[in-house]
Design an enzyme around this catalytic site. Structure first.
Site, PDB file in Angstrom:
ATOM      1  CG  LEU A  63      -2.043  -1.031   1.256  1.00 44.88           C
ATOM      2  CD1 LEU A  63      -2.891  -0.864   2.515  1.00 44.88           C
ATOM      3  CD2 LEU A  63      -2.926  -0.914   0.025  1.00 44.88           C
ATOM      4  N   GLY A 109       6.128   2.720   3.049  1.00 39.69           N
ATOM      5  CA  GLY A 109       7.426   3.403   3.017  1.00 39.69           C
ATOM      6  C   GLY A 109       7.256   4.847   2.570  1.00 39.69           C
ATOM      7  CE1 TYR A 169      11.864  -9.708 -11.863  1.00 37.31           C
ATOM      8  CE2 TYR A 169      13.362 -11.535 -12.212  1.00 37.31           C
ATOM      9  CZ  TYR A 169      12.639 -10.468 -12.710  1.00 37.31           C
ATOM     10  OH  TYR A 169      12.690 -10.171 -14.025  1.00 37.31           O
ATOM     11  CB  THR A 183     -10.636   0.483   7.060  1.00 37.31           C
ATOM     12  OG1 THR A 183     -10.052   0.715   5.784  1.00 37.31           O
ATOM     13  CG2 THR A 183     -10.105   1.482   8.062  1.00 37.31           C
ATOM     14  CE  LYS A 208     -20.106   2.208   6.894  1.00 34.56           C
ATOM     15  NZ  LYS A 208     -20.459   1.631   5.603  1.00 34.56           N
ATOM     16  CB  CYS A 241      27.200  -1.152 -10.655  1.00 38.51           C
ATOM     17  SG  CYS A 241      28.179  -2.087  -9.469  1.00 38.51           S
ATOM     18  CG  LEU A 242      25.870  -5.831 -14.890  1.00 35.87           C
ATOM     19  CD1 LEU A 242      26.953  -6.883 -14.854  1.00 35.87           C
ATOM     20  CD2 LEU A 242      24.501  -6.493 -14.803  1.00 35.87           C
ATOM     21  CG  MET A 299      31.938   1.130 -15.842  1.00 43.07           C
ATOM     22  SD  MET A 299      32.914   1.745 -14.471  1.00 43.07           S
ATOM     23  CE  MET A 299      34.152   0.478 -14.371  1.00 43.07           C
ATOM     24  CD  GLN A 300      31.258  -5.067 -13.121  1.00 41.13           C
ATOM     25  OE1 GLN A 300      30.618  -6.080 -13.358  1.00 41.13           O
ATOM     26  NE2 GLN A 300      31.698  -4.773 -11.903  1.00 41.13           N
ATOM     27  CG  HIS A 329      25.127   1.431  -7.092  1.00 40.34           C
ATOM     28  ND1 HIS A 329      24.269   0.856  -8.001  1.00 40.34           N
ATOM     29  CD2 HIS A 329      26.051   0.489  -6.772  1.00 40.34           C
ATOM     30  CE1 HIS A 329      24.650  -0.397  -8.216  1.00 40.34           C
ATOM     31  NE2 HIS A 329      25.730  -0.644  -7.491  1.00 40.34           N
ATOM     32  CD  GLU A 368      21.877   3.439  -8.474  1.00 45.45           C
ATOM     33  OE1 GLU A 368      22.849   4.089  -8.906  1.00 45.45           O
ATOM     34  OE2 GLU A 368      21.899   2.184  -8.363  1.00 45.45           O
TER      35      GLU A 368
END
Ligand code: GLN
Length: 534
Positions: free
Chosen positions: A15, A18, A54, A191, A223, A382-383, A385-386, A508, A510
């Site tokens: 939902l 975070g 995942y 709720t 309500k 990272c990957l 760039m590699q 990284h 980001e």
């Protein structure tokens, strides 16, 4: 002494607890209140580092190298509160510590139990954050859904905060869902039930955040209030926002959530100042042009797998006053068809993100080749760039079969390989190169001009490096090695020569981008993509 806000979730997962917690932090900061945020994850893993993207989305890395839940990324983007290893608590950490102390004989013969020993350890960890100097409010997001077996010890510890600190020092905010049935009617029953589950364990929520597709009208709020004992004004409508999640603090502010919290916790604060945040949201919502950016990745089905990368691209859009349209390009597909027939042909630039394992690599290499030879802006992280280095070695240096030893241990040309100190590591938890470190940028390079600085600090999460054996040959063949570690031993960034924007970074960026402070590399990348679009 800090006050405490616990944010719990009901009805179902996903939902946006975070983002809700981060938005509460954002609003309190807009009232000049000093906050901290911390996330409780009820899983048994010690940290998120060993989890497949995942399973649980992106692994977020803090400056001090903790591999944490992606919600810490939301905290970092929405607030200025500092984060470290201590801001992420898992069941695994709590039990590991209690069992370690039991083995040391610290419990003096007593039976070690969930209550009080596990709950005390949880409380100690929360107090560790709240008792840091100057903290006025500590926001604790309790992962999972109320009613889950795993969260019970954490909710019990939260309940004890009222016992320990008294009313007025602790607030419970419950995020719940108000679904609509076929004719669009909103239903409050889920709720009511989830609040009842909370009450059964001794927690009465003070504020409800009700997720729904549309704003709740006052009769629905009334309500919900009647059935849950939450004051009507504290039933907040957390409706779906049209353009960006960065609107959420604003819709909470409209309903005076900050004032409700401040009054309930008896805090003193100046008036709200959300001006910079509102300006940022307006800039993004009113942007007229859209730029299409291709993400050539392999964890594309789950939106959260590249969470910070996607967000940082949006921030690059904010910096350049354009909307970003993400085009997800499955790297396996790029490998299967000629690049010019793939989605690569229709985007203004591509980003090759981080990742692990050999699946999808050949497609990323083909995409990098297409971008390099077609002058398409390309950002490798990272990957990524590699992959750019491997492509260059194969196609410019003619090192046929060049590879990373992560994907082929037998390769004749291991242009990416393990550091000596990583070779003998056999365990997976927290054994990578992790966290913040210094890099030095070469004068006159693209990366140097993007940052406008020579010394930068960015976060790492990887095991493999550009091999020192091939460094000179790559350089001779024109690859620009534009950034190094402070000791010059490791390559931190590479650039394609004679290309509008071909840049790979081993770190990284980001993780450090914020909507109100977009990362310079993402701003620079999007700026070049706009030109190409035109
Ligand atoms: N798998 C690569 C390494 O470990 C890249 C990691 C990453 O992209 N985060 O070096």
């Amino acid at each position: 002494m800090s006050k405490y806000i616990f944010v719990t979730g009901g009805v179902c997962s996903g939902l946006g607890k975070g983002v809700a917690s981060a938005s509460i932090g954002n609003l309190l900061e807009s009232r000049g209140i000093s906050i901290r945020l911390l996330k409780i994850d009820p899983y048994i893993n010690v940290d998120a580092g060993t989890m497949n993207p995942y399973q649980h989305g992106e692994v977020f890395v803090t400056d001090d190298g903790a591999e944490t839940d992606l919600d810490l990324g939301n905290y970092e983007r929405f607030t200025s509160a500092p984060l470290s290893r201590e801001n992420s608590i898992t069941t695994g950490q709590v039990y590991q510590e209690v069992i370690r102390r039991e083995r040391e004989g610290r419990f003096l013969g007593r039976t070690v139990q969930v209550i009080p020993h596990i709950t005390d350890e949880i409380k100690k960890r929360i107090f560790n954050i709240g008792e840091q100097e100057g903290v006025e409010v500590t926001i604790v997001e309790v992962g999972g859904t109320v009613g889950d077996i795993e969260s019970i010890p954490f909710l019990e510890a939260a309940r004890q905060f009222i016992h320990d600190l008294g009313q007025g020092a602790v607030l419970f905010i419950h995020l719940t869902m108000v679904p609509s049935v076929a004719d669009g009617e909103l239903k409050t029953k889920p709720t009511q039930h989830s609040v009842r589950s909370l009450r059964e364990i001794g927690i009465q929520p003070d504020i409800l955040l009700c997720r729904a597709g549309m704003p709740l009208n006052s009769s629905l709020k009334r309500k919900i209030s009647l059935y849950t004992n939450v004051e009507e004004e504290a039933v907040i409508s957390a409706y779906d926002v049209p353009v960006t999640i960065y609107e959420i603090p604003l819709i909470f502010a409209e309903q005076k959530l900050d004032t409700i919290i401040i009054n309930k916790l008896k805090l003193k604060s100046p008036p709200r100042d959300l001006s910079a945040w509102s300006r940022m949201v307006e800039t993004y919502c009113n942007a007229e042009r859209t730029v299409k950016i291709g993400i050539v990745g392999k964890y594309l089905e789950l939106l959260d797998s590249y969470k910070s990368t996607y967000e940082a691209l949006y921030h690059g859009g904010i910096a350049n006053k354009v909307k970003i349209e993400l085009v997800k390009i499955d790297s396996d597909q790029v490998a299967a068809i000629p690049a010019e027939n793939s989605d690569l042909a229709g985007v203004a630039g591509i980003l090759i993100p981080g990742g692990f394992g050999h699946r999808g690599i050949e497609g990323m290499i083909a995409a990098a080749n297409y971008a390099r030879t077609q002058g398409l802006p390309c950002f490798g992280i990272c990957l990524g760039m590699q992959v750019m280095v491997i492509e260059y070695a194969r196609n410019v240096l003619a090192l046929s079969g060049a590879n990373s030893t992560e994907f082929n241990q037998e390769t004749e040309y291991p242009v990416i390989s393990l550091l000596e100190e990583q070779v003998d590591i056999k365990t997976f938890g927290a054994t990578m190169r992790l966290g913040r470190s210094e890099s030095r940028l070469q004068e006159g390079t693209l990366i140097n001009s993007a940052y406008g600085r020579e010394i930068i600090y960015e976060r790492h999460r990887h095991r493999y490096e550009v091999s020192s054996i091939f460094r000179e040959a790559l350089k001779q063949a024109g690859l620009i090695l534009s950034g190094f570690t402070a000791d010059s031993l490791l390559v931190e960034s590479i650039e394609w020569p004679e290309h509008p924007w071909g840049l790979g970074v081993q770190f990284h960026p980001e993780f450090k981008s914020k909507p109100v402070d977009p990362h310079p590399l993402f701003s620079s990348f999007i700026a070049v993509c706009i030109n190409r679009n035109e």
